[in-house]
Each structure stands twice: as structure tokens, then as C-alpha cells.
Design a protein around this motif. Structure first.
Motif, PDB file in Angstrom:
ATOM      1  N   ASN A 154       4.722   0.464   8.728  1.00  0.00           N
ATOM      2  CA  ASN A 154       3.126   0.689   8.483  1.00  0.00           C
ATOM      3  C   ASN A 154       2.847   1.614   7.299  1.00  0.00           C
ATOM      4  O   ASN A 154       3.731   2.539   7.389  1.00  0.00           O
ATOM      5  N   ILE A 155       1.930   1.245   6.500  1.00  0.00           N
ATOM      6  CA  ILE A 155       1.708   2.330   5.437  1.00  0.00           C
ATOM      7  C   ILE A 155       0.370   3.039   5.493  1.00  0.00           C
ATOM      8  O   ILE A 155      -0.585   2.626   5.737  1.00  0.00           O
ATOM      9  N   GLU A 156       0.658   4.373   5.583  1.00  0.00           N
ATOM     10  CA  GLU A 156      -0.534   5.294   5.775  1.00  0.00           C
ATOM     11  C   GLU A 156      -0.543   6.310   4.638  1.00  0.00           C
ATOM     12  O   GLU A 156      -1.675   7.031   4.546  1.00  0.00           O
ATOM     13  N   GLY A 157       0.413   6.695   4.020  1.00  0.00           N
ATOM     14  CA  GLY A 157       0.608   7.831   3.131  1.00  0.00           C
ATOM     15  C   GLY A 157       0.068   7.260   1.643  1.00  0.00           C
ATOM     16  O   GLY A 157       0.058   6.242   1.210  1.00  0.00           O
ATOM     17  N   LEU A 158      -0.488   8.243   0.985  1.00  0.00           N
ATOM     18  CA  LEU A 158      -1.500   8.058  -0.278  1.00  0.00           C
ATOM     19  C   LEU A 158      -0.429   7.396  -1.142  1.00  0.00           C
ATOM     20  O   LEU A 158      -0.795   6.515  -1.847  1.00  0.00           O
ATOM     21  N   LYS A 159       0.780   8.280  -1.536  1.00  0.00           N
ATOM     22  CA  LYS A 159       1.697   7.699  -2.418  1.00  0.00           C
ATOM     23  C   LYS A 159       1.718   6.183  -2.303  1.00  0.00           C
ATOM     24  O   LYS A 159       1.845   5.201  -3.187  1.00  0.00           O
ATOM     25  N   GLU A 160       2.329   5.754  -1.187  1.00  0.00           N
ATOM     26  CA  GLU A 160       2.745   4.183  -0.790  1.00  0.00           C
ATOM     27  C   GLU A 160       1.442   3.376  -1.005  1.00  0.00           C
ATOM     28  O   GLU A 160       1.743   2.226  -1.290  1.00  0.00           O
ATOM     29  N   ILE A 161       0.252   3.896  -0.652  1.00  0.00           N
ATOM     30  CA  ILE A 161      -0.895   2.975  -0.645  1.00  0.00           C
ATOM     31  C   ILE A 161      -1.263   3.047  -2.276  1.00  0.00           C
ATOM     32  O   ILE A 161      -1.667   1.861  -2.859  1.00  0.00           O
ATOM     33  N   GLN A 162      -1.066   3.726  -2.891  1.00  0.00           N
ATOM     34  CA  GLN A 162      -1.074   3.730  -4.692  1.00  0.00           C
ATOM     35  C   GLN A 162      -0.159   2.748  -5.077  1.00  0.00           C
ATOM     36  O   GLN A 162      -0.425   2.065  -5.939  1.00  0.00           O
ATOM     37  N   ASP A 163       1.061   2.581  -4.375  1.00  0.00           N
ATOM     38  CA  ASP A 163       2.158   1.733  -4.947  1.00  0.00           C
ATOM     39  C   ASP A 163       1.586   0.413  -4.607  1.00  0.00           C
ATOM     40  O   ASP A 163       1.727  -0.660  -5.371  1.00  0.00           O
ATOM     41  N   VAL A 164       0.962   0.139  -3.606  1.00  0.00           N
ATOM     42  CA  VAL A 164       0.178  -1.162  -3.298  1.00  0.00           C
ATOM     43  C   VAL A 164      -0.899  -1.621  -4.025  1.00  0.00           C
ATOM     44  O   VAL A 164      -0.781  -2.713  -4.549  1.00  0.00           O
ATOM     45  N   VAL A 165      -1.633  -0.643  -4.580  1.00  0.00           N
ATOM     46  CA  VAL A 165      -2.547  -1.190  -5.697  1.00  0.00           C
ATOM     47  C   VAL A 165      -1.988  -1.346  -6.813  1.00  0.00           C
ATOM     48  O   VAL A 165      -2.265  -2.516  -7.615  1.00  0.00           O
ATOM     49  N   SER A 166      -0.965  -0.666  -7.297  1.00  0.00           N
ATOM     50  CA  SER A 166      -0.354  -1.120  -8.640  1.00  0.00           C
ATOM     51  C   SER A 166       0.611  -2.415  -8.436  1.00  0.00           C
ATOM     52  O   SER A 166       0.402  -3.458  -9.220  1.00  0.00           O
ATOM     53  N   PHE A 167       1.133  -2.569  -7.243  1.00  0.00           N
ATOM     54  CA  PHE A 167       1.576  -3.816  -6.825  1.00  0.00           C
ATOM     55  C   PHE A 167       0.825  -5.168  -7.134  1.00  0.00           C
ATOM     56  O   PHE A 167       0.878  -6.202  -7.542  1.00  0.00           O
ATOM     57  N   GLN A 168      -0.394  -5.002  -6.484  1.00  0.00           N
ATOM     58  CA  GLN A 168      -1.494  -5.958  -6.652  1.00  0.00           C
ATOM     59  C   GLN A 168      -1.661  -6.429  -7.956  1.00  0.00           C
ATOM     60  O   GLN A 168      -1.798  -7.724  -8.437  1.00  0.00           O
ATOM     61  N   GLU A 169      -1.888  -5.369  -9.066  1.00  0.00           N
ATOM     62  CA  GLU A 169      -2.019  -5.757 -10.363  1.00  0.00           C
ATOM     63  C   GLU A 169      -1.171  -6.519 -11.013  1.00  0.00           C
ATOM     64  O   GLU A 169      -1.382  -7.318 -11.672  1.00  0.00           O
ATOM     65  N   GLU A 170       0.071  -6.148 -10.385  1.00  0.00           N
ATOM     66  CA  GLU A 170       1.325  -6.935 -11.068  1.00  0.00           C
ATOM     67  C   GLU A 170       1.179  -8.367 -10.922  1.00  0.00           C
ATOM     68  O   GLU A 170       1.556  -9.351 -11.495  1.00  0.00           O
ATOM     69  N   ILE A 171       0.926  -8.691  -9.353  1.00  0.00           N
ATOM     70  CA  ILE A 171       0.880 -10.037  -9.122  1.00  0.00           C
ATOM     71  C   ILE A 171      -0.420 -11.004  -9.589  1.00  0.00           C
ATOM     72  O   ILE A 171      -0.273 -11.967  -9.892  1.00  0.00           O
ATOM     73  N   TRP A 172      -1.535 -10.445  -9.281  1.00  0.00           N
ATOM     74  CA  TRP A 172      -2.922 -11.017  -9.227  1.00  0.00           C
ATOM     75  C   TRP A 172      -3.631 -10.531 -10.739  1.00  0.00           C
ATOM     76  O   TRP A 172      -4.502 -11.301 -11.109  1.00  0.00           O
ATOM     77  N   GLY A 173      -3.400  -9.291 -11.407  1.00  0.00           N
ATOM     78  CA  GLY A 173      -4.104  -8.704 -12.422  1.00  0.00           C
ATOM     79  C   GLY A 173      -5.223  -7.618 -11.855  1.00  0.00           C
ATOM     80  O   GLY A 173      -5.412  -7.677 -10.360  1.00  0.00           O
TER      81      GLY A 173
END
Length: 278
Positions: free
Chosen positions: A11-30
Motif C-alpha cells: 500500500n502506498i501512503e507516503g508523499l514521495k511514492e504518491i508523487q512517483d505514481v503521478v509521474s508514472f501516470q504521465e509516462e503511460i497515458w500523458g
């Protein structure tokens, strides 16, 4: 790509890892299809779930869900699941969904729902055949005209996948017990099609006449088809929409995908039964 260490799911709850999820979404979908940081943080801390797949600290995939309530029923909305293209043959998507299911059961949910593009046959097979979900709702242009790289240029039609996570159907599917009855191959087609210079084209629709089940063709690789022939892609969107909605309006449910190794199409299986009671 060879992994030298096991994939870790958490489970992801920390700010840094959630920020990584946002960047990850941009890579996949724009950037136009990203769930923003504040919403992810709020959901992760208030009844939602954000699960990540990691290898040596690198984010390989994630699944994000938040709570929903409608018609007296509470459920989890599995809004986004994405896996890095380099790691899409490691079963990460399946494990993310299973982890999400385990969390949802522990949290008191009995259903998870999400939407997917009816023309993405690979996703459909995963959702319906691998997980045991079903679809009885079709949304035309659900998100309007989208501009991300996967949806640009076509109406954003979606199936609503319903996953009754505590049902015998799902338990048996995940255990590998359920297999499609061989008789489904003999179901009548509700949409004709043909190959024209190696491109599948939809043709005429057939009326629903109350039979036990029907088959509706869907292109095997819609993203490739879009690149090769935009006219055919648009035809599939509207023809499939009409054929499926006609059947759903008569009480049929999309129960699975019948793979067809010899052509450019697979087939949706539609059957006249209520799977939510199974």
C-alpha cells in the motif's frame, strides 16, 4: 527484461511514492489523463486504496481505487491500474488486482467496479476471463472526447466491469475452475465482419431473438488497427456499440471473450443470465 529480485507489492501512503505514481501516470497515458496528487493523497488516507508494485525501489505498476455508493450498495471503484510496458508479461496487473481484492474484502466490500474500452480485447479477456468480472452496462462516450495517446480521435465508450469479489463465479475463476462451455462457439453472431487487405471491417448487425447466447466480434489489436486504418477503427466503435447495447437492452450480460487464433478478431460472449447471484 530480467528481474533479479522479487516484486514487492505494498500500500502506498507516503508523499514521495504518491508523487512517483503521478509521474508514472504521465509516462503511460500523458498529462491529460492523470489523477492529481491531492486526490490520490486524500483517497489513500480516507477509505481508498493505492497499491504499488516495486522492484529495487522502482515503481513498476500501481492500482488506485476509491469508495463508491449507489442504489443502496457500497463498492470500491478501481479507477486506474497501470503497468510499465517493459514489465507487462510478469503478471503484475493480475497481482495488483488480487491485492486490491484482498484489501477490499478485509475492508468489507463485496464488489469492485471499473470501466474499460470495449474495443481493447486484451483488457476484456483479462477482466472477464481471468478475473471473473462481467459487464451489463455500456456507456457511449463516457469521458467525452479524450486527447491522451490511447483515446485520441474516437468517442470514449466504456464497459462497466462488475467484479463480485466474494461470489462463487470469481472464486472459481481465480482458481482456474471455470471454463467456457464449448457450446458458446455455436452461438449466433450479432455482428458480421470481413477481412479486407488484412484489415477487419464490421458489417451488418443482426437482431436479438431471445437465444441463450450470442457472439460479437472485436478486433484483436485495436491500437494497431487505429494506426493502420482510422476509417475501420471508427466503424468498429459505432457498430460494436450498437450491437452490444441492443443485446444488453434485452437482458444479456457480457460474460467473457472467446479467443480466435485464426483471424483478426476475437468474440465477446453475451449470455442471458444473472451472474450477480452466482
Amino acid at each position: 527484461m530480467v528481474l533479479t529480485e522479487p516484486i514487492v507489492y505494498k500500500n502506498i501512503e507516503g508523499l514521495k511514492e504518491i508523487q512517483d505514481v503521478v509521474s508514472f501516470q504521465e509516462e503511460i497515458w500523458g498529462k491529460d489523463a492523470v489523477t492529481p496528487l491531492p486526490q490520490l493523497i486524500a483517497a489513500a488516507h480516507h477509505g481508498g486504496i493505492l497499491i504499488g508494485a516495486f522492484n529495487k525501489g522502482e515503481l513498476l505498476g500501481f492500482s488506485y481505487g476509491f469508495s463508491g455508493y449507489k442504489n443502496g450498495e457500497a463498492y470500491l471503484i478501481s479507477h486506474m491500474t497501470g503497468v510499465c510496458s517493459k514489465y507487462q508479461n510478469y503478471g503484475i496487473g493480475l497481482q495488483l488486482k488480487l491485492k486490491q481484492r484482498n484489501w477490499a474484502v478485509d475492508y468489507g466490500y463485496s464488489k469492485i467496479v471499473w470501466t474499460f474500452d470495449p474495443l481493447e480485447a486484451r483488457n476484456a479477456y483479462f477482466n472477464l476471463n481471468k478475473l471473473g468480472a462481467y459487464a451489463k452496462t455500456y456507456y457511449p462516450s463516457y469521458y467525452g472526447e479524450m486527447t491522451d495517446k490511447l483515446n485520441l480521435g474516437l468517442p470514449s465508450d466504456r464497459f462497466l466491469a462488475e467484479w463480485d469479489i466474494c461470489s462463487n463465479r470469481v472464486k472459481n475463476t481465480l482458481a482456474g475452475v471455470i471454463q467456457n462451455d464449448i457450446s458458446v462457439k455455436n452461438y449466433r453472431h450479432l455482428l458480421a465482419w470481413r477481412n479486407l487487405r488484412n484489415v477487419p471491417y464490421p458489417l451488418d448487425e443482426e437482431p436479438v431473438k431471445g437465444e441463450k447466447g450470442y457472439l460479437i466480434p472485436v478486433p484483436v489489436n485495436f491500437q494497431s488497427l487505429k494506426q493502420e486504418n482510422d476509417e475501420a477503427a471508427k466503424a468498429w466503435r459505432y457498430k460494436l456499440r450498437n450491437a452490444v447495447r441492443n443485446a444488453l437492452s434485452e437482458g444479456y450480460t457480457v460474460t467473457g471473450v472467446l479467443k480466435n487464433s485464426n483471424t483478426h478478431v476475437h468474440f465477446y460472449i453475451l449470455e442471458n443470465e444473472n451472474l450477480s447471484t452466482h
